[in-house]
Design a protein around this motif. Structure first.
Motif, mmCIF file in Angstrom:
data_model
loop_
_atom_site.group_PDB
_atom_site.id
_atom_site.type_symbol
_atom_site.label_atom_id
_atom_site.label_comp_id
_atom_site.label_asym_id
_atom_site.label_seq_id
_atom_site.Cartn_x
_atom_site.Cartn_y
_atom_site.Cartn_z
ATOM 1 N N ALA A 161 38.422 29.256 61.460
ATOM 2 C CA ALA A 161 38.612 30.299 60.449
ATOM 3 C C ALA A 161 39.984 30.197 59.810
ATOM 4 O O ALA A 161 40.983 29.921 60.478
ATOM 5 C CB ALA A 161 38.428 31.676 61.078
ATOM 6 N N LEU A 162 40.019 30.452 58.496
ATOM 7 C CA LEU A 162 41.263 30.445 57.735
ATOM 8 C C LEU A 162 41.560 31.867 57.281
ATOM 9 O O LEU A 162 40.648 32.627 56.923
ATOM 10 C CB LEU A 162 41.139 29.516 56.527
ATOM 11 N N LEU A 163 42.818 32.215 57.290
ATOM 12 C CA LEU A 163 43.227 33.581 56.982
ATOM 13 C C LEU A 163 43.230 33.824 55.481
ATOM 14 O O LEU A 163 43.904 33.121 54.720
ATOM 15 C CB LEU A 163 44.618 33.858 57.559
ATOM 16 N N THR A 164 42.461 34.833 55.038
ATOM 17 C CA THR A 164 42.392 35.196 53.621
ATOM 18 C C THR A 164 43.698 35.854 53.186
ATOM 19 O O THR A 164 44.221 36.728 53.877
ATOM 20 C CB THR A 164 41.226 36.172 53.376
ATOM 21 N N LEU A 165 44.215 35.403 52.039
ATOM 22 C CA LEU A 165 45.441 35.987 51.510
ATOM 23 C C LEU A 165 45.184 37.364 50.921
ATOM 24 O O LEU A 165 45.933 38.316 51.148
ATOM 25 C CB LEU A 165 46.052 35.066 50.456
ATOM 26 N N SER A 166 44.105 37.505 50.164
ATOM 27 C CA SER A 166 43.739 38.804 49.577
ATOM 28 C C SER A 166 42.247 38.820 49.302
ATOM 29 O O SER A 166 41.620 37.764 49.139
ATOM 30 C CB SER A 166 44.514 39.054 48.275
ATOM 31 N N GLU A 167 41.683 40.016 49.265
ATOM 32 C CA GLU A 167 40.252 40.176 48.998
ATOM 33 C C GLU A 167 40.049 41.464 48.193
ATOM 34 O O GLU A 167 40.532 42.520 48.581
ATOM 35 C CB GLU A 167 39.462 40.220 50.307
ATOM 36 N N HIS A 168 39.332 41.342 47.086
ATOM 37 C CA HIS A 168 39.097 42.488 46.209
ATOM 38 C C HIS A 168 37.601 42.620 45.924
ATOM 39 O O HIS A 168 36.901 41.621 45.738
ATOM 40 C CB HIS A 168 39.855 42.337 44.893
ATOM 41 N N HIS A 169 37.134 43.865 45.895
ATOM 42 C CA HIS A 169 35.745 44.166 45.550
ATOM 43 C C HIS A 169 35.753 45.032 44.300
ATOM 44 O O HIS A 169 36.312 46.135 44.314
ATOM 45 C CB HIS A 169 35.038 44.886 46.701
ATOM 46 N N ILE A 170 35.110 44.540 43.249
ATOM 47 C CA ILE A 170 35.131 45.247 41.974
ATOM 48 C C ILE A 170 33.705 45.617 41.583
ATOM 49 O O ILE A 170 32.856 44.727 41.394
ATOM 50 C CB ILE A 170 35.770 44.380 40.858
ATOM 51 N N PRO A 171 33.377 46.924 41.475
ATOM 52 C CA PRO A 171 32.016 47.314 41.080
ATOM 53 C C PRO A 171 31.797 47.110 39.585
ATOM 54 O O PRO A 171 32.697 47.349 38.774
ATOM 55 C CB PRO A 171 31.951 48.800 41.452
ATOM 56 N N ASP A 172 30.606 46.646 39.215
ATOM 57 C CA ASP A 172 30.285 46.521 37.802
ATOM 58 C C ASP A 172 29.590 47.791 37.317
ATOM 59 O O ASP A 172 29.511 48.792 38.040
ATOM 60 C CB ASP A 172 29.434 45.273 37.536
ATOM 61 N N GLU A 173 29.078 47.772 36.096
ATOM 62 C CA GLU A 173 28.488 48.982 35.512
ATOM 63 C C GLU A 173 27.220 49.423 36.245
ATOM 64 O O GLU A 173 26.823 50.589 36.151
ATOM 65 C CB GLU A 173 28.186 48.730 34.031
ATOM 66 N N ASP A 174 26.568 48.511 36.960
ATOM 67 C CA ASP A 174 25.349 48.847 37.699
ATOM 68 C C ASP A 174 25.627 49.257 39.138
ATOM 69 O O ASP A 174 24.700 49.577 39.880
ATOM 70 C CB ASP A 174 24.385 47.657 37.684
#
Length: 511
Positions: A185-198
């Protein structure tokens, strides 16, 4: 009658009867639902069911499916064998229907079509017979298995490369997992979740690896409800051989100062020069999606554009063969202030440059007014509006020396512009000349107003004149009206009255 302390025999009998009636009523019927939650995928259909126990007909009852409250968010209501559609919430119209096959046995089913992320949550099934109600709840879990991830690589810098894993169409928020070629496993630097219009999520996860140790890297996106995942693999050494890996994107080295209402010009170019016609060019803020503007294969991709930039962007492409593009953003707003990133991408490799935009607003000239006395004190108020960013206010005396404000009040309107009020206590209306200056800290420009004691005395004189003059005008008016009334005599037999302001026609012949 025998009385017990605090009770009476008749009261005890009444209480006992009430308990018996309550017990009988509570055994009237119960409502039961599925033992486990219902799982439905986005775009599919779902069947919600509930059942009377003991089994009996529900054809004459009122049956209602709802969320949160019986009178709110009603999916569908059934009364006396007919639907009550006027109670239905708008978002469910045309999407739900009764399945009445088991109504005679007390079984109720509701079919919901085209499941959306917003359908996820708890539902209630409610039966009512007379004044007695019974209900149960059930959980609908909505899940969406989105697209396979795509891994992009930023051009090398300082011996490192940045990898960005993106995927769309997931619900609920997915999990991202990076691994190297050995499965570590590699360490994630950043993670973002963006909701769309649906309501579906796009995921954007970033990883930084050193070129010297980089090989094959995989990114997996996992749905926690479905326990399913999709993955992608990228070979770093192969991507380092692509065209864009050796190019750079350059832009303005200094922040762009743009006044509110003007146009923003964001120019980026490839160095050394390279034809960008076959590349994807994207202007973004914090994340790749949604974007300020996206250019792919000669067209603008409006579906990926942020709502606040729709209809406001134009791409100037006359020098695209030289790798230079300019994005125009019309009618600058305060919300446009901040950083932008310009990305050129080809074959899964991208290069970017950061641009700083500072939106400025030079507000109105300040106005100084005198207020008071309040609690024995008078004060000057300096007010001005239309500033961005937050302005600075200072008072100075006739010699230009600073005078500290007693207080300040700052407000920001819906357009993001600031309105400021600064207060200065004064001993009397004959205070020495003072000036109020409001300045923009970015532009270094200011607007100034000066308060003169003569302005105050003039205002005070007008107030005295009004206070003294108004009664005099009233008295003179009354005298004139009285004189006017004595001087007029109206002859009712005169066919052509000359002194009356009104004329009343005769109603009949004179005798």
């Amino acid at each position: 009658m025998v009385d017990f302390p605090g009770y009476s025999l008749s009261g005890a009998a009444a209480s006992f009867l009430f308990v018996l009636l309550t017990m009988k009523q509570s055994e009237h019927f119960r409502v039961i639902g599925p033992a486990h939650g219902i799982l439905a995928r986005v775009g599919e259909d779902a069947l919600l069911t509930c059942q009377l126990f003991p089994q009996r007909s529900a054809a004459h009852m009122e049956v209602r499916w709802y969320r949160s409250e019986p009178s709110a968010h009603v999916l569908l209501a059934h009364q006396g064998g007919a639907e009550v559609s006027e109670m239905q919430t708008e978002e469910y119209r045309g999407r739900v229907e009764w399945v009445e096959d088991g109504l005679a046995q007390g079984s109720v089913a509701l079919k919901m079509y085209n499941i959306r992320p917003s359908d996820d949550g708890q539902y209630w099934c409610r039966f009512q017979e007379g004044h007695y109600c019974g209900e149960t709840s059930l959980l609908l879990r909505v899940a969406g298995l989105g697209s396979a991830p795509h891994i992009r690589m930023a051009g090398p810098a300082d011996g490192e490369v940045q990898l960005v894993c993106t995927a769309e169409g997931w619900f609920p928020e997915p999990r991202v997992h990076w691994e190297d070629s050995s499965g570590e496993a590699l360490l994630t630097l950043s993670e973002h979740h963006i909701p769309d219009e649906d309501g579906l999520f796009r995921v954007e996860a970033t990883l930084v690896v050193r070129i010297a140790s980089a090989g094959t890297v995989s990114c997996s996106v996992h749905n926690p409800v479905l326990a399913e995942e999709k993955g992608a693999v990228l070979s770093v050494p192969e991507k380092l051989q692509t065209e864009l890996a050796s190019l750079k994107v350059i832009g303005p080295s200094q922040p762009l100062l743009v006044r509110v209402g003007e146009d923003i010009q964001l120019t980026c170019c490839l160095s050394p020069e390279a034809n960008a016609q076959s590349m994807e060019v994207r202007w973004v803020r914090a994340h790749r999606y949604p974007a300020v503007h996206v250019y792919v294969d000669g067209d603008h991709v409006s579906a990926e554009q942020m709502a606040e930039y729709r209809g406001r962007t134009v791409l100037v492409t006359h020098a695209i063969s030289e790798g230079r593009l300019t994005l125009q953003i019309h009618d600058a707003r305060t919300s446009d202030d901040g950083q932008y990133r310009c990305l050129f991408e080809k074959d899964g490799v991208y290069q970017e440059n950061t641009l700083d935009v500072k939106i400025v607003g030079l507000g109105s000239s300040p106005r100084i007014t005198l207020e008071g006395p309040v609690d024995g004190e008078m004060r000057l108020v300096c007010s001005s509006e239309g500033w961005f960013p937050q302005p600075r206010v200072r008072w100075t005396d006739s010699e230009g020396k600073p005078v500290p404000s007693s207080s300040e009040a700052l407000a920001q309107g819906g357009d993001g512009l600031f309105q400021v009020e600064a207060f200065l206590r004064v001993i009397s209306s004959s205070a020495a000349n003072v000036s109020c200056s409001v300045s923009n800290p970015v532009l270094g420009e200011e607007r100034t107003a000066t308060f003169l004691p003569s302005d105050c005395r003039m205002t005070f004189s007008w107030k005295i004149l009004l206070l003294l003059g108004l009664p005099a005008v009233v008295v003179v008016g009354l005298i004139q009206m009285k004189s006017f009334g004595k001087g007029q005599k109206y002859n009712s037999t005169d066919d052509n009255p000359t002194h009356s302001e009104c004329y009343f026609p005769r109603r009949g012949p004179r005798e």
